[in-house]
Enzyme design. Structure first.
Site, PDB file in Angstrom:
ATOM      1  N   ASN A   1       0.448  -1.255  -0.065  1.00 15.01           N
ATOM      2  CA  ASN A   1       0.009  -0.147  -0.129  1.00 15.01           C
ATOM      3  C   ASN A   1       0.367   1.550  -0.286  1.00 15.01           C
ATOM      4  O   ASN A   1       0.254   2.267  -0.717  1.00 15.01           O
ATOM      5  CB  ASN A   1      -1.462  -0.378   1.151  1.00 15.01           C
TER       6      ASN A   1
ATOM      7  N   GLU B   1       4.586  -3.649  13.014  1.00 22.11           N
ATOM      8  CA  GLU B   1       3.344  -2.934  12.056  1.00 22.11           C
ATOM      9  C   GLU B   1       2.235  -3.544  11.596  1.00 22.11           C
ATOM     10  O   GLU B   1       2.135  -3.796  10.037  1.00 22.11           O
ATOM     11  CB  GLU B   1       3.981  -1.867  11.251  1.00 22.11           C
TER      12      GLU B   1
ATOM     13  N   CYS C   1      -3.283   1.905   6.408  1.00 20.33           N
ATOM     14  CA  CYS C   1      -3.819   0.873   7.947  1.00 20.33           C
ATOM     15  C   CYS C   1      -4.384   2.140   9.168  1.00 20.33           C
ATOM     16  O   CYS C   1      -4.844   1.905  10.254  1.00 20.33           O
ATOM     17  CB  CYS C   1      -2.668   0.241   8.636  1.00 20.33           C
TER      18      CYS C   1
ATOM     19  N   GLU D   1       8.337   2.405  14.717  1.00 21.04           N
ATOM     20  CA  GLU D   1       9.135   3.553  13.606  1.00 21.04           C
ATOM     21  C   GLU D   1       8.772   5.025  13.640  1.00 21.04           C
ATOM     22  O   GLU D   1       8.200   5.028  13.778  1.00 21.04           O
ATOM     23  CB  GLU D   1       8.362   2.729  12.285  1.00 21.04           C
TER      24      GLU D   1
END
Ligand code: NAP
Length: 484
Positions: free
Chosen positions: A154, A252, A286, A466
Site C-alpha cells: 500500500n 506494524e 492502516c 517506527e
C-alpha cells in the site's frame, strides 16, 4: 511494459550484484488500473534468501563508520527528492494511487532518510556520570544484526524507507522482501542506495512469493531482527516462526481506526479531515478511519455533508491528474470491500451515495478494480465492517450518545493503531486520547505518522515503533560495559 531511468533492470540485488538468483520463473507486476503487465521480476526463493543473508552477515563483520552512514542517508534523501516525479510514477503504476499521492509518498520516504541522518548521535556511547563499584560504566547501542525487512503493497516506497533508513543508520545490513504485487519501487530504491555508494552487501533484495523467503528469514540464525509491516494474520505467523530463535521483531500490523466526532466539533473541518484521512490510497491505509462515530446531535448534518463531499470524488486511473481515487490493488481487496458493504446493507445499513457496486456490475471485469466511494449509515456492531478493517473507500457512520459510549465502542476491537477525536473542548480531546487504546491519536486532525515521531500499534496492531528516536533504537541492541 514500464520503462524508467530509475529501473535499468527489474532483478533481485545480492552482494552488490543485480541477479535472477536461482529463480526458475518470473512474477508479472500488473498495473491495477489497466491490467497491463509492467515488468517481470524473478521469483526468488529459499536459496537466494540464504545467499542474501550470507552477504549481509559477511559485511557486518566490519562496522561502518558513523559519518559514512550519515552521508549515504542524506544522499538517498536528496536522490529521492530529485526524482520524486519518476518515483511517484512508478508507485502509481504498480499500486494505482493518484500520481500526486505517489509524489507525496516519495517526499515522505525521503523524510525518513534525512531524519535518521540527523539522529546518529543517539547511538552514544553514554558514560554514566560517576564510577559504580569502582568501574566506569558505558552504555553502547550496538547494531541488532542482520535485519530482514518485509513490506506491503500500500506504500511500496515509504514502508521500506521507514525500515531501511533506521536500519542502516544503526549499522545493520538488510535483506529486503517487498510485496510481490509492488516490487518495483523497492528495486528503484535499492538502485539509489547503490548509486549513492552504499557498499555491496549492506542492502540486499529478494523478490518472490512470500512463503519460502519468509521461512528462511524466520529460521536463519544470522537474521537477528525482523521488521514487518502488513496484516495481523501474517504478523502472528512471524511471531510463531521466529519464537524458537528468539529474534527481535518489530510488527506494524492492521488497524480498525475509530474517528470520533462530538456534537461540539467544527463539523466542516471534521468532514474535510475525514476526506483526507479516509480516501488517501483509496482507503487502503492502516491508519485510515474505519469506524466513524458521530454524536447523535450532528449525525444527520455530518452524514449529509460527508455524502456530498464523497459524491464529488473522481475515480479513475492514477496517472490522470483529475483522479482522486485509483483502483483497489487487486480482486481480493475489491471483493472484501464488496463483502463488507453488502453485509452491512443486508443487516439494515443505508447507503447515502450513488450506489454500492454489485457483483453484476463488477464480476465481468477482470481488471480495473474501481470501487465507488460509498457512505453508509445505520452501522451496528454485528456488521463485518466494524470488526475488520475494510481497506477501501467506504465511510461507515455509527451514531453514539455520549463520551463513555464512544470510548467503549472505539476500544471494542482487538486492534489499536490509529484513532481520531474531533471536539471543541480541549480537555475532552485529551481525556479521550488518554482512554482510547491506539498508538497514534489525532485531536482535531486526521494526520498520520511523520518521521520525527514514533508510530506503532497497541494490542494486536503491533509491537515496536517506527519513526522518532525509538524507531532508530529498534535496530540496536544495548550493551553495557563495566570497565575497571
Ligand atoms: P500481508 O498480506 O500481511 O503482506 C505483507 C508482506 O508480508 C508482503 O510483503 C507479503 O508478501 C509478506 N508475506 C505474506 N505472507 C508471508 C509469510 N508467510 N512470510 C513472510 N512474509 C509474508 O499484508 P498486505 O495485504 O500486503 O498489507 C495490508 C495490511 O498491512 C493491512 O492489514 C494494513 O493495515 C497493514 N499495514 C500496516 C501498517 C502499519 O504501519 N501498521 C502500514 C501499512 C499496512 P506478498 O505481498 O508477496 O504476498
Amino acid at each position: 511494459m514500464l520503462t524508467s531511468p530509475l529501473l535499468p533492470q527489474t532483478l533481485g540485488y545480492i552482494a552488490g550484484q543485480w541477479t535472477r538468483g536461482d529463480a526458475r520463473s518470473t512474477l508479472t507486476v500488473i498495473n491495477p488500473a489497466t491490467g497491463e503487465p509492467l515488468a517481470e521480476v524473478p521469483d526468488m526463493g529459499a536459496a537466494d534468501t540464504t545467499s542474501a543473508i550470507g552477504a549481509a552477515a559477511r559485511v557486518m563483520a566490519e562496522p561502518l563508520p558513523v559519518a559514512q552512514r550519515r552521508d549515504w542517508l542524506r544522499g538517498v534523501s536528496q536522490s529521492l527528492l530529485a526524482d520524486k516525479q519518476e518515483f511517484g510514477r512508478i508507485i502509481t503504476l504498480e499500486n494505482g494511487k493518484p500520481h500526486r499521492e505517489g509524489i507525496a509518498e516519495t517526499e515522505y520516504a525521503a523524510g525518513f532518510f534525512s531524519y535518521f541522518a540527523d539522529q546518529l548521535h543517539h547511538l552514544g556511547p553514554e558514560v554514566l556520570p560517576q564510577p559504580i563499584r569502582g568501574a566506569r560504566w558505558t552504555i553502547h547501542h550496538r547494531p541488532a544484526g542482520v535485519a530482514a525487512l518485509i513490506t506491503p503493497w500500500n506504500f511500496p516506497l515509504a514502508m521500506l524507507a521507514k525500515k531501511i533508513a533506521p536500519a542502516l543508520a544503526a549499522g545493520c545490513a538488510v535483506v529486503v522482501k517487498p510485496s510481490e504485487l509492488t516490487p518495483l519501487s523497492a528495486i528503484a530504491l535499492c538502485a539509489v542506495l547503490e548509486r549513492v555508494g552504499v557498499p555491496a552487501g549492506w542492502c540486499n533484495l529478494v523478490c518472490g512469493a512470500p512463503g519460502p523467503i519468509g521461512d528462511v528469514i524466520c529460521s536463519h540464525p544470522a537474521v537477528r531482527m525482523v521488521s514487518f509491516t502488513g496484516s495481523t494474520r501474517v504478523g502472528k505467523l512471524l511471531l510463531e516462526k521466529t519464537a524458537p530463535h528468539v529474534k527481535r521483531l518489530a510488527l506494524e500490523l492492521g488497524g480498525n481506526a475509530p474517528f470520533i466526532v462530538f456534537d461540539d466539533a467544527d463539523l466542516y473541518a471534521a468532514v474535510e479531515a475525514l476526506m483526507a484521512n479516509k480516501f488517501r490510497a483509496g482507503g487502503q491505509t492502516c491508519v485510515c478511519a474505519n469506524r466513524i462515530f458521530v454524536q447523535r446531535g450532528i449525525l444527520d448534518r455530518f452524514t449529509q455533508a460527508a455524502a456530498q463531499r464523497v459524491s464529488q470524488l473522481r475515480v479513475g486511473n492514477g496517472m490522470d491528474p483529475a483522479t482522486d481515487i485509483g483502483p483497489l490493488i487487486n480482486r481480493a481487496v475489491f471483493e472484501k470491500v464488496e463483502r463488507h458493504v453488502s453485509d452491512a446493507l443486508k443487516k439494515g445499513a443505508a447507503c447515502l451515495t450513488a450506489a454500492a457496486v454489485t457483483r453484476a456490475d463488477s464480476s465481468d471485469r477482470t481488471w480495473g478494480h474501481f470501487y465507488p466511494p460509498t457512505v453508509l449509515t445505520g452501522i451496528r456492531p454485528n456488521m463485518a465492517l466494524t470488526q475488520e478493517e475494510t481497506f477501501g473507500p467506504v465511510v461507515a457512520v455509527i451514531a453514539f450518545e455520549d463520551e463513555a459510549e464512544a470510548i467503549a465502542r472505539a476500544n471494542d476491537t482487538p486492534y489499536g493503531l490509529a484513532g481520531y477525536v474531533f471536539t471543541a473542548d480541549p480537555q475532552r480531546g485529551q481525556r479521550v486520547a488518554a482512554r482510547i487504546q491506539c498508538g497514534h491519536v489525532g485531536i482535531n486532525t486526521g494526520t498520520g505518522p511523520t518521521p520525527e515521531a514514533p508510530f506503532g500499534g497497541m494490542k494486536e496492531s503491533g509491537l515496536g515503533r517506527e519513526g522518532g528516536v525509538e524507531g532508530l533504537l529498534e535496530f540496536c541492541q544495548t550493551q553495557t560495559v563495566a570497565d575497571k
